[in-house]
Design a protein around this motif. Sequence first.
Motif, PDB file in Angstrom:
ATOM      1  N   ILE A   1      21.196  73.463  24.368  1.00  0.00           N
ATOM      2  CA  ILE A   1      21.080  72.117  24.949  1.00  0.00           C
ATOM      3  C   ILE A   1      20.765  72.198  26.438  1.00  0.00           C
ATOM      4  N   LEU A   2      21.399  73.126  27.155  1.00  0.00           N
ATOM      5  CA  LEU A   2      21.127  73.292  28.586  1.00  0.00           C
ATOM      6  C   LEU A   2      19.677  73.710  28.821  1.00  0.00           C
ATOM      7  N   PHE A   3      19.181  74.592  27.981  1.00  0.00           N
ATOM      8  CA  PHE A   3      17.792  75.033  28.097  1.00  0.00           C
ATOM      9  C   PHE A   3      16.834  73.858  27.898  1.00  0.00           C
ATOM     10  N   CYS A   4      17.120  73.024  26.913  1.00  0.00           N
ATOM     11  CA  CYS A   4      16.289  71.836  26.672  1.00  0.00           C
ATOM     12  C   CYS A   4      16.316  70.889  27.871  1.00  0.00           C
ATOM     13  N   GLN A   5      17.474  70.723  28.507  1.00  0.00           N
ATOM     14  CA  GLN A   5      17.581  69.825  29.657  1.00  0.00           C
ATOM     15  C   GLN A   5      16.775  70.340  30.842  1.00  0.00           C
ATOM     16  N   VAL A   6      16.869  71.634  31.117  1.00  0.00           N
ATOM     17  CA  VAL A   6      16.124  72.214  32.249  1.00  0.00           C
ATOM     18  C   VAL A   6      14.626  72.051  32.024  1.00  0.00           C
TER      19      VAL A   6
ATOM     20  N   TYR B   1      29.252  62.672  25.086  1.00  0.00           N
ATOM     21  CA  TYR B   1      28.120  62.162  25.856  1.00  0.00           C
ATOM     22  C   TYR B   1      28.434  62.102  27.344  1.00  0.00           C
ATOM     23  N   ARG B   2      29.687  61.856  27.687  1.00  0.00           N
ATOM     24  CA  ARG B   2      30.054  61.871  29.105  1.00  0.00           C
ATOM     25  C   ARG B   2      30.001  63.292  29.661  1.00  0.00           C
ATOM     26  N   LEU B   3      30.512  64.242  28.898  1.00  0.00           N
ATOM     27  CA  LEU B   3      30.485  65.627  29.345  1.00  0.00           C
ATOM     28  C   LEU B   3      29.047  66.128  29.450  1.00  0.00           C
ATOM     29  N   ALA B   4      28.242  65.811  28.442  1.00  0.00           N
ATOM     30  CA  ALA B   4      26.833  66.209  28.486  1.00  0.00           C
ATOM     31  C   ALA B   4      26.112  65.486  29.617  1.00  0.00           C
ATOM     32  N   GLY B   5      26.415  64.188  29.800  1.00  0.00           N
ATOM     33  CA  GLY B   5      25.786  63.428  30.886  1.00  0.00           C
ATOM     34  C   GLY B   5      26.092  64.027  32.238  1.00  0.00           C
ATOM     35  N   LEU B   6      27.314  64.528  32.424  1.00  0.00           N
ATOM     36  CA  LEU B   6      27.672  65.191  33.682  1.00  0.00           C
ATOM     37  C   LEU B   6      26.820  66.438  33.888  1.00  0.00           C
TER      38      LEU B   6
ATOM     39  N   ALA C   1      23.174  65.462  34.563  1.00  0.00           N
ATOM     40  CA  ALA C   1      23.003  64.905  35.904  1.00  0.00           C
ATOM     41  C   ALA C   1      23.093  65.998  36.966  1.00  0.00           C
ATOM     42  N   LEU C   2      23.965  66.983  36.743  1.00  0.00           N
ATOM     43  CA  LEU C   2      24.061  68.102  37.685  1.00  0.00           C
ATOM     44  C   LEU C   2      22.763  68.897  37.714  1.00  0.00           C
ATOM     45  N   VAL C   3      22.192  69.141  36.538  1.00  0.00           N
ATOM     46  CA  VAL C   3      20.908  69.852  36.468  1.00  0.00           C
ATOM     47  C   VAL C   3      19.837  69.072  37.217  1.00  0.00           C
ATOM     48  N   GLN C   4      19.775  67.762  36.976  1.00  0.00           N
ATOM     49  CA  GLN C   4      18.776  66.925  37.641  1.00  0.00           C
ATOM     50  C   GLN C   4      18.992  66.912  39.155  1.00  0.00           C
ATOM     51  N   LEU C   5      20.240  66.824  39.590  1.00  0.00           N
ATOM     52  CA  LEU C   5      20.547  66.805  41.024  1.00  0.00           C
ATOM     53  C   LEU C   5      20.143  68.120  41.677  1.00  0.00           C
ATOM     54  N   LEU C   6      20.439  69.229  41.014  1.00  0.00           N
ATOM     55  CA  LEU C   6      20.060  70.538  41.575  1.00  0.00           C
ATOM     56  C   LEU C   6      18.543  70.678  41.684  1.00  0.00           C
ATOM     57  N   LEU C   7      17.813  70.197  40.689  1.00  0.00           N
ATOM     58  CA  LEU C   7      16.352  70.280  40.727  1.00  0.00           C
ATOM     59  C   LEU C   7      15.791  69.393  41.846  1.00  0.00           C
ATOM     60  N   ILE C   8      16.394  68.225  42.082  1.00  0.00           N
ATOM     61  CA  ILE C   8      15.938  67.361  43.177  1.00  0.00           C
ATOM     62  C   ILE C   8      16.217  68.025  44.518  1.00  0.00           C
ATOM     63  N   ILE C   9      17.388  68.676  44.632  1.00  0.00           N
ATOM     64  CA  ILE C   9      17.699  69.402  45.873  1.00  0.00           C
ATOM     65  C   ILE C   9      16.684  70.505  46.105  1.00  0.00           C
TER      66      ILE C   9
ATOM     67  N   VAL D   1      22.089  56.916  43.233  1.00  0.00           N
ATOM     68  CA  VAL D   1      22.491  56.595  41.865  1.00  0.00           C
ATOM     69  C   VAL D   1      22.873  57.864  41.111  1.00  0.00           C
ATOM     70  N   LEU D   2      22.083  58.913  41.323  1.00  0.00           N
ATOM     71  CA  LEU D   2      22.319  60.157  40.598  1.00  0.00           C
ATOM     72  C   LEU D   2      23.613  60.829  41.039  1.00  0.00           C
ATOM     73  N   GLN D   3      23.812  60.892  42.373  1.00  0.00           N
ATOM     74  CA  GLN D   3      25.039  61.543  42.830  1.00  0.00           C
ATOM     75  C   GLN D   3      26.263  60.727  42.433  1.00  0.00           C
ATOM     76  N   ALA D   4      26.120  59.375  42.462  1.00  0.00           N
ATOM     77  CA  ALA D   4      27.238  58.540  42.011  1.00  0.00           C
ATOM     78  C   ALA D   4      27.517  58.800  40.536  1.00  0.00           C
ATOM     79  N   TRP D   5      26.427  58.994  39.773  1.00  0.00           N
ATOM     80  CA  TRP D   5      26.566  59.303  38.347  1.00  0.00           C
ATOM     81  C   TRP D   5      27.260  60.645  38.151  1.00  0.00           C
ATOM     82  N   VAL D   6      26.904  61.621  38.993  1.00  0.00           N
ATOM     83  CA  VAL D   6      27.541  62.941  38.899  1.00  0.00           C
ATOM     84  C   VAL D   6      29.032  62.839  39.211  1.00  0.00           C
ATOM     85  N   ILE D   7      29.352  62.214  40.359  1.00  0.00           N
ATOM     86  CA  ILE D   7      30.754  62.120  40.770  1.00  0.00           C
ATOM     87  C   ILE D   7      31.535  61.248  39.789  1.00  0.00           C
TER      88      ILE D   7
END
Length: 1451
Positions: A890-895, A997-1002, A1005-1013, A1151-1157
């Motif tokens: 699942i992590l590979f698919c998200q990246v 879904y909350r755990l996966a969403g976290l 969102a962390l993967v997305q935040l890291l890629l944006i950084i 929005v993304l960081q708020a979603w992460v936190i």
Amino acid sequence: MEVVKEYFDMVAFSLLVSWITLEFVRLRKAFPEGGVVGEGSAGRRYRVLDWVIALCNILISIIYLGFCIHETWKLKTVPPLGLVFAAMCWILVTLFAAYCKLKRVGGSHSWPLVLVSWWVFSCLLKFFTISIYLFNHWSKVPLPLTFPAANTTDFACFPLSVVLCFGALFMNTSERNLELKQPLLLEVESETCRDNFSSAGFWSLLMFQWLNPVLAKGRSERLELHHVPVVPQSETSEKAYSLLQESLRRQKPECSPLPRAIIDAVWKPLAINALFAGLNTASSYLGPFLITSFVEFLNGKDSTIGYGSGYILACCFFFAKTLESLSQRQWYFGARQIGIRVRAALMVSIYKKSLMMKYSGTSTGKIINFLDVDVERIGDFFWYIHGIWLLPFQVFLALIILYRNLGAAASLSALLMTILVMVSNTPLANSQERLHSKIMEAKDLRIKATAETLKCMRILKLHSWENAYLNKLLKLRGEERSWLRRYLYTCSAIAFLFWTSPMLVSVVAFGVCILVKTPLTAGTVLSALATFRILQEPIYNLPELVSMIIQTKVSINRIQDFIKEEQQKPSRPNYIEQASDVAIEIEPGEYTWEADSSSKRPTLKIDKKITITRGAKVAVCGSVGSGKSSFLCSIIGEIPRISGAGIEVFGSRAYVPQSAWIQTGTIKENVLFGKEMDRSFYEEVLQGCALDRDIGLWADGDLTMVGERGINLSGGQKQRIQLARAIYSNSDVYLLDDPFSAVDAHTGAHLFKECLMGLLSNKTIIYATHQLEFLDAADLILVMQDGKIVQSGKYEDLIADTDGELVRQMTAHNHSLIQVAPPKEHGLPIVKRHKVKQMEVKEVKHDNSKRNLEISEGMHEEERETGRVKWHVYRTFVTLAYKGALVPVILFCQVLFQGLQMGSNYWIAWATEKEDQVSREKLIGIFVLLSGGSSAFVLGRAVLLATIAIETAQQLFLGMTKSIFRAPMFFFDTTPSSRILNRSSTDQSTVDTDIPYRLAGLIFALVQLLLIIVLMSQVAWPVFILFIIILAISMWYQNYYISAARELARMVGIRKAPILHHFSESIAGAATIRCFNQEDRFFARNLSLIDDYSRITFHNSATMEWLCVRINFLFNLVFFLVLIILVTMPRNAIDPSLAGLAATYGLNLNVLQAWVIWNLCNVENKMICVERILQFSNIPSEAPLEIENCRPEEEWPSHGRIQLDNLHVRYNAELPMILKGISCTFPGEKKIGVVGRTGGGKSTLIQVLFRVVEPSAGRIMIDGVDICQLGLHDLRSRLSIIPQEPTLFQGTVRANLDPLQQHSDSEIWDALRKCRLEEIVKQDQRLLEAPVAEDGENWSVGQRQLICLARVLPKKTRILVLDEATASVDTATDNFIQKTIREETGNCTVITVAHRIPTVIDSDLVLVLDAGRILEFDSPDVLLKDESSAFSKLVLEFFRRSRSNHDSEFT
């Protein structure tokens, strides 16, 4: 650059003026009188610092003002605006500081936050500008002119600013340290749970600062309920309920009044909330609107545009994102606040209706469902309500931006594609809604079965039925799981559509642009992409919104139908205070429990008027099912009247029901029942009800806690407690329903003499009884048969009627007495006997007293974990499904999904600027290819996640359910069923559809935040350092917040259970509550419980917003600094397309960081559900059900010989022994009677025989086999028992008689015939399929005991135990049951525990127990020969209360 600096100075000045004004107003409002400066050395030190700080402010103001004058007069020039604004700021700060110094608010030595912030900001700014000046002065490569350099004023004021900073920070820090040295009284006062929210100022409300004390307390220690401030007055249940009722009164009754009334009650906060929602939506679209201009600025094609424009754009972005963040936080919290208010109002409405309503067909389970599901759903709807008008508003704003960037054709095609996606989503949403309804229906059935199973767990274990009922539950869960699987896979399809909708819309829009040859630039493309990304929300929310509206409508209609449900008339008999000799007037009439049924036969028919005078004693007798209880219910108005004039009661009433209703609480609370303590009368009542001895033996006395439904009390104790409750009420009229059935002969005689003929001698009493020996004391006897009063009059008159019903019953009673020969006057003692005085009333000396102590210790507030959710909980949850093998996939698919999505966006932004190198076909083709690839990976991610969620939820359910079913009975005695149900329903639902879904969403969102950084760092590497700093601060905030938030989240689940428990308890005892006129007290208790729940949910909702508003600001600041860096960098040093892409993704950064936190914190809060389930998955279990190498023979037991060898039993290792060295042998195929005072050890002996309690020492042999070597199923399935409390399951007659489906219809009918139930069952055309109501309420208690007898007859086991099995039946029925048992169990060992002497007098052997030891064990004839024997004394007591009616037989 100067323009930008002046603009910045103006904004800073405006903000400072606004902040100081708000702070000034707040201080004036909070402390109009000011304060007093402290005394002593500390006070003197602070006064010196005050003067130093004031002097520094004055000097800095003079310096700035002097330079302004110097610029104007000496140099003849206009001073720079920055200098003017700085001078004005310092003058304003000086004046405000002087005001604070003079007033010294509240005696505090600290300075307001606005002043400290300004001093620190000025000091840092001056340090920054001086550093730049020195760097440019000494460095060979000066910094760009864009960086501000210091001037003379900065150098002059910098030392003074440093003094200001350190002085203010020292004073504020010392102020906090001084708090530790204040008197304890002040500390207690500071912990008072006052409402901080209502008194908070504007800034405090905006930044949620009013929550700081709670977070600080949670940081320092574990939060408890008393640490949390009370709920604001506007949110209290009483206020919310009154507003709702007022609104309901204004509605027209012909329409649906409840939805309108709810909106009318909350329209003001709803309108304010709508304003925040609209502001949030409008500001969120400012970013995509401005992104075109920003990218064009970065391109640098227009040389006339200076840096100032870039800075202004950056400020606009920052302003828009800040406004979006603040308005969103207020919107979300406001929605939760309205939901809390509405939920409280509806809970109170349902409770009040339930408490006042009679004769309703609505089951308790359904009413509880109203609270647990429907009310919560309506409260949550206010989170979605603004979506109704926001959705078209969002689409409208998106169209404006698209039209500006792409033209009419592309924007129209985007609109059509958006509509198409929404339409295609609708069938999925409808399917999702339908499947959700199916899940709820299946869940309702499972929870209903679970609740019934928990209530009857003792019976299930005694009969060894727990496996059958476990399989039944697993089957129901299987049906629920099948719907859950389809639901989650449908959710996967919806999630796929959600994530791919921007790609689909963008492909169509850009494709149309290429077809119509609309010019595309990087700016217009990125602006369109940002808009498409925002359009995700309305596309996704539409079906969810429609589904939520439909679900809410269903819930409101269900509650509305319940609240509007009409009651039968009249609702209760007239309650009249009248000084006359008449206590009750009963008019002719007909009554029936099934008022709406087609049956014309009434349950109760009164043919003639009956007048009962004040002080009269009226006895009501009759056979099982004759209508005695219904007659008493008609007097208190609890049975619907279908004809007649009704009943009038003159004076107050007290009611003692046949099935005891005991509250969870102390013995004292149960007896007082809301009345003031009168110590002398209280002690008198306890003695009269034989409770003083029990209380004396309990460690906590009358403060001993009573468990749920009185689980830790014997039947006799419960009966005597509710009798004491009635007597203490000091009412005028008493209605007692068979009060002597659950006590032994001696105690029954004591109660009759001390209570009915003593304490209540001057009261009007109507008592129904099967103990005919108590009839002669009555002034009037009513004899009932088939729901009619067939005889009435005095005892002497009725007994003279030889053809009457009373004589028939007396004949049966006499027949039972004939079996007993009175003790002889002379006889030789066989064994050494104890004296009579040792056989006085010794209620619950060891048997129940110690067990009561142990159980009451476990009945306190629900245990909860402390600190962080342990890592093993996360590890267990993640690895439950397929040992965690699918998680890396699942992590590979998200990246890959995120990478390909970013790649497609960068490609189209870059390619549009390279028209000479990239053809339009290639541009759109590669874009479609990259977008399609990302869509494929997001689909795989969604499907795999659903697969994991289904398996994980199932494994958790199986682990908890099997553990509960294998738990020993002590666990169920000490654990209220509401705690188990809470885990089985609420927590399991959260695990089913939420946590994965909350755990996966976290993680996503962390993967997305890291890629944006990473993306932003590619554009400007200093951003990476900024992100590290901001993330560190964010994590500090999160750690500070989580301590309090975690405990609040735990308390939310814990505080919901008492509401449901109080609700269930109130409904069960509604008749008693109404009869005692205690509705107001129970209503007030309900308000208090709801307010406790609301205060937790209110502050729990606010903690998330407190965190988000701070983290949002930090990431908005990062985004602002990124934009500033991009503006500042040379135009040729960056790729405009990449920079624009970074800015586009940066728009979603907050929005993304708020979603992460938010997810980071919410996951921990939600994981508490997993933690709670795992708690109940590791309960110490009973012995194994089967032991392979110790299986008994097929025919075991063949004789039924039971040998007790030095048997010792205790309930806990810390408690004393209850059975002490019992050694005896019960011969096979004999009838053994077990007697003794209540508490002698009889019940414990039965429990240890079935190994509900394990022996501490010694052993029990059955036909030579040690029962402790066998599996529990092998043992219990070979024994039969008829328990004291007859338990029926909701279902059919057949299911109650043969739950394992092991017998044929003929065997069942044969058992019914032998128990005199055949005719009763045949009255219903459905015969064996006739329904049995919840708890068997449509059968009398006596009939239920007969069904329990019929349940064991077909089993034909060699050992049968009767535990007070005939306590609630009349003498004739008892005789018949004994005759049936003798005939059907001729080759069985029958062990009979009984209070009625005739029940055991024909036994082959009698065992007399006292204080856990064998007092006597011999045949009844032998024991009766010795007048000093304990058994003789019991028989003598029985004769003493019976002989007055039967002198002719015993003279």
